[in-house]
Design a protein around this motif. Sequence first.
Motif, mmCIF file in Angstrom:
data_model
loop_
_atom_site.group_PDB
_atom_site.id
_atom_site.type_symbol
_atom_site.label_atom_id
_atom_site.label_comp_id
_atom_site.label_asym_id
_atom_site.label_seq_id
_atom_site.Cartn_x
_atom_site.Cartn_y
_atom_site.Cartn_z
ATOM 1 N N GLU A 171 -10.374 -11.793 14.530
ATOM 2 C CA GLU A 171 -10.091 -12.242 13.157
ATOM 3 C C GLU A 171 -9.627 -11.077 12.292
ATOM 4 O OE1 GLU A 171 -12.402 -14.465 9.431
ATOM 5 O OE2 GLU A 171 -13.413 -14.151 11.362
ATOM 6 N N SER A 172 -10.283 -9.926 12.455
ATOM 7 C CA SER A 172 -9.888 -8.750 11.665
ATOM 8 C C SER A 172 -8.480 -8.304 12.039
ATOM 9 C CB SER A 172 -10.879 -7.608 11.901
ATOM 10 O OG SER A 172 -12.185 -7.982 11.504
ATOM 11 N N LYS A 173 -8.147 -8.387 13.325
ATOM 12 C CA LYS A 173 -6.806 -7.995 13.759
ATOM 13 C C LYS A 173 -5.749 -8.912 13.156
ATOM 14 C CE LYS A 173 -4.139 -6.909 17.913
ATOM 15 N NZ LYS A 173 -4.149 -6.885 19.391
ATOM 16 N N LEU A 174 -6.039 -10.232 13.153
ATOM 17 C CA LEU A 174 -5.103 -11.184 12.542
ATOM 18 C C LEU A 174 -4.960 -10.928 11.047
ATOM 19 C CD1 LEU A 174 -6.134 -14.500 14.362
ATOM 20 C CD2 LEU A 174 -4.072 -13.147 14.739
ATOM 21 N N GLN A 175 -6.078 -10.651 10.385
ATOM 22 C CA GLN A 175 -6.032 -10.384 8.949
ATOM 23 C C GLN A 175 -5.243 -9.112 8.653
ATOM 24 O OE1 GLN A 175 -10.120 -10.332 7.695
ATOM 25 N NE2 GLN A 175 -10.299 -12.564 7.662
ATOM 26 N N LEU A 176 -5.422 -8.083 9.502
ATOM 27 C CA LEU A 176 -4.663 -6.847 9.301
ATOM 28 C C LEU A 176 -3.169 -7.081 9.515
ATOM 29 C CD1 LEU A 176 -6.920 -4.143 10.993
ATOM 30 C CD2 LEU A 176 -6.409 -4.385 8.567
ATOM 31 N N THR A 177 -2.828 -7.907 10.526
ATOM 32 C CA THR A 177 -1.416 -8.213 10.758
ATOM 33 C C THR A 177 -0.819 -8.954 9.582
ATOM 34 O OG1 THR A 177 -1.858 -8.354 13.142
ATOM 35 C CG2 THR A 177 0.194 -9.327 12.331
ATOM 36 N N THR A 178 -1.580 -9.931 9.064
ATOM 37 C CA THR A 178 -1.116 -10.682 7.892
ATOM 38 C C THR A 178 -0.974 -9.767 6.682
ATOM 39 O OG1 THR A 178 -2.239 -12.657 8.721
ATOM 40 C CG2 THR A 178 -1.587 -12.650 6.400
ATOM 41 N N LEU A 179 -1.974 -8.892 6.496
ATOM 42 C CA LEU A 179 -1.927 -7.959 5.366
ATOM 43 C C LEU A 179 -0.733 -7.015 5.486
ATOM 44 C CD1 LEU A 179 -3.219 -6.751 2.829
ATOM 45 C CD2 LEU A 179 -4.636 -5.330 4.321
ATOM 46 N N GLU A 180 -0.461 -6.532 6.715
ATOM 47 C CA GLU A 180 0.673 -5.628 6.913
ATOM 48 C C GLU A 180 1.992 -6.311 6.573
ATOM 49 O OE1 GLU A 180 2.603 -2.834 10.477
ATOM 50 O OE2 GLU A 180 1.010 -4.293 10.896
ATOM 51 N N SER A 181 2.123 -7.585 7.000
ATOM 52 C CA SER A 181 3.348 -8.329 6.705
ATOM 53 C C SER A 181 3.521 -8.538 5.207
ATOM 54 C CB SER A 181 3.304 -9.674 7.432
ATOM 55 O OG SER A 181 4.422 -10.461 7.103
ATOM 56 N N ARG A 182 2.433 -8.895 4.545
ATOM 57 C CA ARG A 182 2.508 -9.131 3.099
ATOM 58 C C ARG A 182 2.817 -7.852 2.343
ATOM 59 N NH1 ARG A 182 -2.743 -13.173 2.350
ATOM 60 N NH2 ARG A 182 -1.854 -14.960 3.454
ATOM 61 N N LEU A 183 2.145 -6.772 2.739
ATOM 62 C CA LEU A 183 2.386 -5.502 2.056
ATOM 63 C C LEU A 183 3.807 -5.013 2.285
ATOM 64 C CD1 LEU A 183 -0.945 -3.543 2.662
ATOM 65 C CD2 LEU A 183 -0.148 -4.604 0.550
ATOM 66 N N GLU A 184 4.345 -5.278 3.473
ATOM 67 C CA GLU A 184 5.717 -4.863 3.755
ATOM 68 C C GLU A 184 6.700 -5.585 2.838
ATOM 69 O OE1 GLU A 184 8.849 -4.660 7.546
ATOM 70 O OE2 GLU A 184 6.820 -5.488 7.777
ATOM 71 N N SER A 185 6.505 -6.900 2.681
ATOM 72 C CA SER A 185 7.394 -7.650 1.789
ATOM 73 C C SER A 185 7.203 -7.234 0.335
ATOM 74 C CB SER A 185 7.136 -9.151 1.947
ATOM 75 O OG SER A 185 5.790 -9.472 1.615
ATOM 76 N N VAL A 186 5.946 -6.975 -0.055
ATOM 77 C CA VAL A 186 5.674 -6.562 -1.439
ATOM 78 C C VAL A 186 6.277 -5.186 -1.718
ATOM 79 C CG1 VAL A 186 3.857 -5.928 -3.063
ATOM 80 C CG2 VAL A 186 3.614 -7.989 -1.688
ATOM 81 N N ASN A 187 6.094 -4.246 -0.787
ATOM 82 C CA ASN A 187 6.650 -2.902 -0.982
ATOM 83 C C ASN A 187 8.171 -2.925 -1.006
ATOM 84 O OD1 ASN A 187 4.143 -1.605 -1.103
ATOM 85 N ND2 ASN A 187 4.016 -1.449 1.119
#
Length: 339
Positions: A171-187
Amino acid sequence: MASNYTPSESPDNISECSSTSSGSSKLKDELLNEILMCGICLSRMTSPCCLPCAHSFCRSCLLDYAQNTTINSNTPINFIMCPYCKYQLNFRSFEHFESMLIINPILKQLCEALDASKTTTYDQQQNQINGMYRARCHTCGLLKMLKICKHCAFMLCETCRRTHLLDVHRESKLQLTTLESRLESVNKKRLEMDKKAEEYDEIRQQIQTYVQRFIHEIEQQRDQALQIINERQHANDEAFWTGNGFDNGEKLDFFNSLLRTGQKKLFAKNITDKDLMDLSDNLQTIPDVNEKLIGSIQFTQLLLELDDTFANKQFIRVYDTQEISKKNDNNDQTNEMKS
């Protein structure tokens, strides 16, 4: 010869009954020990207190549990969660929690009676080993050696605990992947926004430069107009004072006051000889005035023209490129319809 022997009284049957009775008694003891076992220390409860969720624990265990939870908690609300059902009990302070704990007299008497009738067994002394406890697992429900999971605060066996930690890892790995994708689009969008901010700063600078240049041009026109007015006024003054013979305004003001004073004295009923002689002497000093020359003096006429339309003009315009695109598209459609 009749015999009093019956099959039920045979030695084998007696032994079987004794064994059955012993096994039943052992099961009852285990059941009572499990019912009267504290879910925190996993020993027989002492001074048992019941939470609102109906689960009972030792009073001392609940106090230690609440104190450790309050010390390790970063939240402004004080609370504990039942190790079995996760019921949340809120309290204002440790003293408030202590006053909320009421000992169950029936459970207390039952525990004391069993303790008095039977000493603590070796298994009860070995309940706690290296922070592990023997009780029913919250997940699988089997009686095993348990540990309290620091992630969820449930009492789990080693197998369920490993499975739970693997689930947490996934679950943490999935959340980190989701967070990375979101942060990439936000940045990425943030970089785009910063670039637009730089363009806006350039437009601001252009507006400031244009306004300063506009103000400078207006100030130059103002200075030129004021200089023309001052020159014309100086020419009028020079022509006037040169032509009337009084040289300056103070001298002219003196003779104006002399005229008014002399008229008053001459038209008065009584006038002294001295006043009459002084008036005559002053009148002798009047300069010669060429009335024809004075009449020929021409003053410069000035005409002022101001561009009042500037209030209706928009010198600075900022357009949204999307609005311009829509406007151009509408114009193209209109031209196509006309053609």
